[in-house]
Scaffold this active site. Structure first.
Site, mmCIF file in Angstrom:
data_model
loop_
_atom_site.group_PDB
_atom_site.id
_atom_site.type_symbol
_atom_site.label_atom_id
_atom_site.label_comp_id
_atom_site.label_asym_id
_atom_site.label_seq_id
_atom_site.Cartn_x
_atom_site.Cartn_y
_atom_site.Cartn_z
ATOM 1 C CE LYS A 159 59.083 -43.496 81.945
ATOM 2 N NZ LYS A 159 59.219 -42.108 81.464
ATOM 3 N NE ARG A 176 67.683 -48.773 84.455
ATOM 4 C CZ ARG A 176 66.690 -48.525 83.601
ATOM 5 N NH1 ARG A 176 66.940 -48.416 82.307
ATOM 6 N NH2 ARG A 176 65.459 -48.385 84.025
ATOM 7 C CD GLU A 208 61.565 -39.449 77.072
ATOM 8 O OE1 GLU A 208 60.892 -39.323 76.034
ATOM 9 O OE2 GLU A 208 62.327 -40.400 77.269
#
Length: 558
Positions: free
Chosen positions: A269, A259, A33
């Site tokens: 973020k 992850r 994104e």
């Protein structure tokens, strides 16, 4: 092949798919994104997706999942492309965008409505949360769930035309409000957002959700292996539901891996943005940030980052990797490849009293102790030099291996010198050391057989150059700064940055190109700043120290 030979269950899956004929060509994708800068976790995802495609002779697409224009920008799009290129990967064909498929996605939404599998819902966000249920209680159907196909088509058309206010209506899939998987409780497909999009401008006032767009984008692009991190595992049944219920022309499959999380790091973020917005750091590319741009500016190398991602393997479980393992990978690469140089961070003047005022000698030293291909460097020796203040004492015990009054030490790659006297200021502080050279000691033992106590770095005061040196350390002083009840901002390391304005470097270092790496002998590994460094005003960032605590390797070679 970067990932070959490491723990990677995805490699086994792909190899079986090829052998059994389920697929003939491997197509993966990296779908960020564009709402922030990429971080260390994304470096792992890039390495997995591009690396597997590379290993099996396939292709990897770079696709921006730009379905949330309020938080996205061209700045992030540009930075992500640069990060992927810097890591050494090339995507297949042109950069792709979810927004390029908006019309097709909308047509498929209409198709679901026509099939009785989607409806326009008028519940307010608060009501929708109430109707959704909980992890232990089923949801209940919206009173608008049984609208006719015709009414839903009309309402969806009005939504697309901008006839309704934001938040007043959404388009939802009609799946199962009693499903134990919350993602299947009539998920939202479209919401009204009357904001301009960085790619499509004002063409659209409704935007698809990521869950709706994701699988269909994969199908459009012919992705064979849609590789995600584990937080998307519960979304896979929804991914499959869309693929099964839409007239797509390919059947991608989603796979999840653990992850990459490292200690002493935050990768949210939102939290990284807070660090930037609150000026805790200088920007997204601050060398203390775990962003790829920050690590690049810190002096980390793409080779080392890719090797680190390979070292940790690709598994089906989440975990936290000791950040010292990353530091080891960086140090290992720089030790083998970074040219050497000398820098004095805390300068103390030394006057060689047996040198004339204008005397100049030049000694030659290897650029690297084991890399002849890196050549040699020229080191000017003049009457006045700078050594590090920590490398001198008026008196010291036998364990001190540096310069002491009446004792000897070798100037690295040059003379053995002996300290004779000191000059002090009014406060009694040593501001200058007078010394003499021991004859015939360049590259040889002293002629009188007395060996020096140790070896220290030095720089010519007249031929060396002043430089700004930024000493970076870990941004957080807690190994898990954002876990549990921790306020991650309370764990900022107050000593994460020290700026030295008047360091001294050997003259050739000023000519370094931005992003050139060096080992400053006895100090650590440094990089010429990507943006601020110039030959007129040299600026170096400390990448990492010499000591490798993870591998317990002791001092790096010098």
């Amino acid at each position: 092949m970067e990932q070959q030979g490491t723990n990677n269950f995805l490699r086994t899956i792909i190899a079986d798919d090829l052998e059994n004929g389920r697929v003939s060509d491997i197509v993966t994708r990296f779908p960020p994104e564009p709402n922030g800068y990429l971080h260390i976790g994304h470096a792992k995802s890039i390495s997995v997706n591009f690396g597997l495609a590379e290993e099996f002779g396939g292709r990897c697409n770079l696709r921006f999942d730009d379905t949330n224009p309020e938080k996205e920008s061209q700045e992030f799009i540009d930075s992500i492309q640069e990060d992927v290129r810097w890591l050494g990967f090339a995507w297949d064909g042109e950069v792709r965008f979810a927004s390029s498929y908006f019309q097709q996605l909308y047509d498929w939404a209409v198709y679901l409505v026509e099939q009785g599998l989607a409806y326009v819902d008028d519940l307010s966000p608060e009501e929708a949360r109430e109707y959704r249920g909980t992890l232990t209680e089923p949801g209940k159907n919206s009173p608008y769930r049984d609208r006719s196909v015709e009414e839903n088509i009309t309402l969806l058309t009005f939504m697309k035309a901008g006839e309704f206010e934001e938040g007043s209506r959404v388009l939802r899939a009609k799946i199962d409000m009693a499903s134990p998987n919350m993602n299947l409780r009539d998920p939202i497909l479209y919401r009204i957002r009357k904001v301009a999009h960085h790619q499509t401008g004002t063409d659209w006032v409704i935007y698809p959700t990521y869950d709706f767009a994701h699988g269909q984008e994969d199908a459009i692009e012919g992705i064979t292996h849609s590789i995600c991190t584990l937080e998307f595992e519960d979304h896979r049944p929804l991914y499959d539901w869309f693929i099964e219920n839409l007239p797509v022309h390919s059947r991608p499959r989603q796979y999840e891996f653990g992850r990459l999380n490292t200690s002493y790091t935050v990768t949210s973020k939102r939290k990284l943005k807070q660090l930037v917005d609150d000026a805790v750091v200088s920007g997204w590319d601050d060398p203390r940030m775990p962003t790829i741009a920050g690590m690049r500016r810190r002096g980390f190398t793409p080779t080392a980052l890719r090797h680190f991602c390979d070292m940790v393997g690709t598994t089906r479980s989440d975990g936290v990797v000791d950040v010292a393992m990353l530091e080891h990978a960086i140090r290992d690469d720089l030790n083998a490849n970074a040219p050497r140089g000398m820098c004095v961070l805390n300068p103390l003047k030394v006057v060689l009293t047996d040198f004339a005022e204008d005397q100049l000698e030049v000694v030659t030293a290897p650029a690297h102790p084991s890399r002849e291909d890196l050549g040699e460097r020229q080191l000017p020796v003049t009457r006045e030099l700078y050594i590090d203040a920590d490398d001198f004492r008026e008196s010291a015990n036998k364990k001190y291996k540096r310069l002491v009054l009446g004792k000897r030490v070798r100037l690295r790659n040059a003379y053995v010198i002996e300290a004779d006297e000191v000059i002090k200021n009014a406060q009694g502080e040593v501001i200058e050391v007078h010394a003499h050279t021991v004859p015939n000691t360049i590259g040889n033992d002293p002629e009188d057989g007395v060996k020096p106590k140790g070896v220290i770095q030095w720089v010519s005061a007249s031929k060396g150059r002043q430089a700004t040196v930024r000493l970076y350390d870990r941004l957080f002083d807690h190994e898990a700064p954002d876990k549990g009840d921790h306020d991650f901002m309370a764990h900022i390391n107050p000593e994460s940055l020290t700026v030295i304005q008047q360091a001294w470097i050997e003259p050739a270092l000023a000519q370094a190109a931005p992003e050139d790496n060096f080992q400053f002998e006895r100090e650590g590994y440094f990089v010429a700043d990507r943006f601020d460094h110039s030959s007129e005003a040299p600026v170096f960032n400390k990448t990492i120290g010499l000591r490798d605590t993870w591998a317990q390797r002791g001092e790096g070679a010098s």
